[in-house]
Design an enzyme around this catalytic site. Structure first.
Site, mmCIF file in Angstrom:
data_model
loop_
_atom_site.group_PDB
_atom_site.id
_atom_site.type_symbol
_atom_site.label_atom_id
_atom_site.label_comp_id
_atom_site.label_asym_id
_atom_site.label_seq_id
_atom_site.Cartn_x
_atom_site.Cartn_y
_atom_site.Cartn_z
ATOM 1 N N GLU A 295 0.727 -1.201 0.145
ATOM 2 C CA GLU A 295 -0.067 0.012 -0.207
ATOM 3 C C GLU A 295 1.076 1.315 -0.181
ATOM 4 O O GLU A 295 0.601 2.240 -0.611
ATOM 5 C CB GLU A 295 -0.915 0.116 1.135
ATOM 6 N N ASP B 131 -6.077 8.903 -0.456
ATOM 7 C CA ASP B 131 -5.774 7.594 0.616
ATOM 8 C C ASP B 131 -4.387 8.169 1.221
ATOM 9 O O ASP B 131 -3.412 8.579 0.600
ATOM 10 C CB ASP B 131 -5.218 6.489 -0.202
#
Length: 148
Positions: free
Chosen positions: A54, A71
């Site tokens: 991620e 994000d």
């Protein structure tokens, strides 16, 4: 998608002076102490693998998505659903400012990630985990890290 990657790179360059990129073993220790090992049935290897894919273990990673949401942090937690970015009408299910997810102190990010796992579909929230970690032997992710 290409634009999101470029914006992530720009974000990393802008905040690079304050950025912390953890090592795999340091994160293993932090995650273990925070109770992530076997949290909702997900081994420590799942968490370490997911964080790598991620954010590359970068605490200040930010990715701007096509819908305008962002994000944030080591777990790439989305502003629309999980944190408060500003005056926009986000849901803020974690009851935390998005800026708290991009610091070297991972407490808020870990609490929010636990909430995501508990309240959604486990670790399926994270595409990096689904693509690279799900259903694989993840024991090497904590190898030589001095965690149980």
């Amino acid at each position: 998608m290409k634009a999101a990657g470029i914006l992530t790179l720009i974000g990393c360059l802008v905040t690079g002076a304050e950025s912390k990129i953890y090592t795999r073993c340091k994160l293993a220790k932090i995650f273990s102490r925070a109770g992530l090992d076997n949290y909702w049935g997900f081994s420590l290897g799942n968490w370490i693998c997911m964080a790598y894919y991620e954010s590359g273990y970068n605490t200040t990673a930010q990715t701007v998505l096509d819908d305008g949401s962002i994000d944030y942090g080591i777990f790439q937690i989305n502003s629309f659903a999980w944190c408060r970015r500003g005056k926009l009408k986000e849901n803020n299910h974690c009851h935390v400012a998005c800026s708290a997810l991009v610091t070297d102190d991972l407490t808020d990010a870990i609490i929010c990630a636990k909430k995501i796992v508990k309240e959604t579909q486990g670790m399926n929230y994270w595409q990096g985990w689904k693509k690279h970690c799900e259903g694989r032997d993840l024991s090497d992710w904590k190898k030589d890290c001095e965690v149980s």
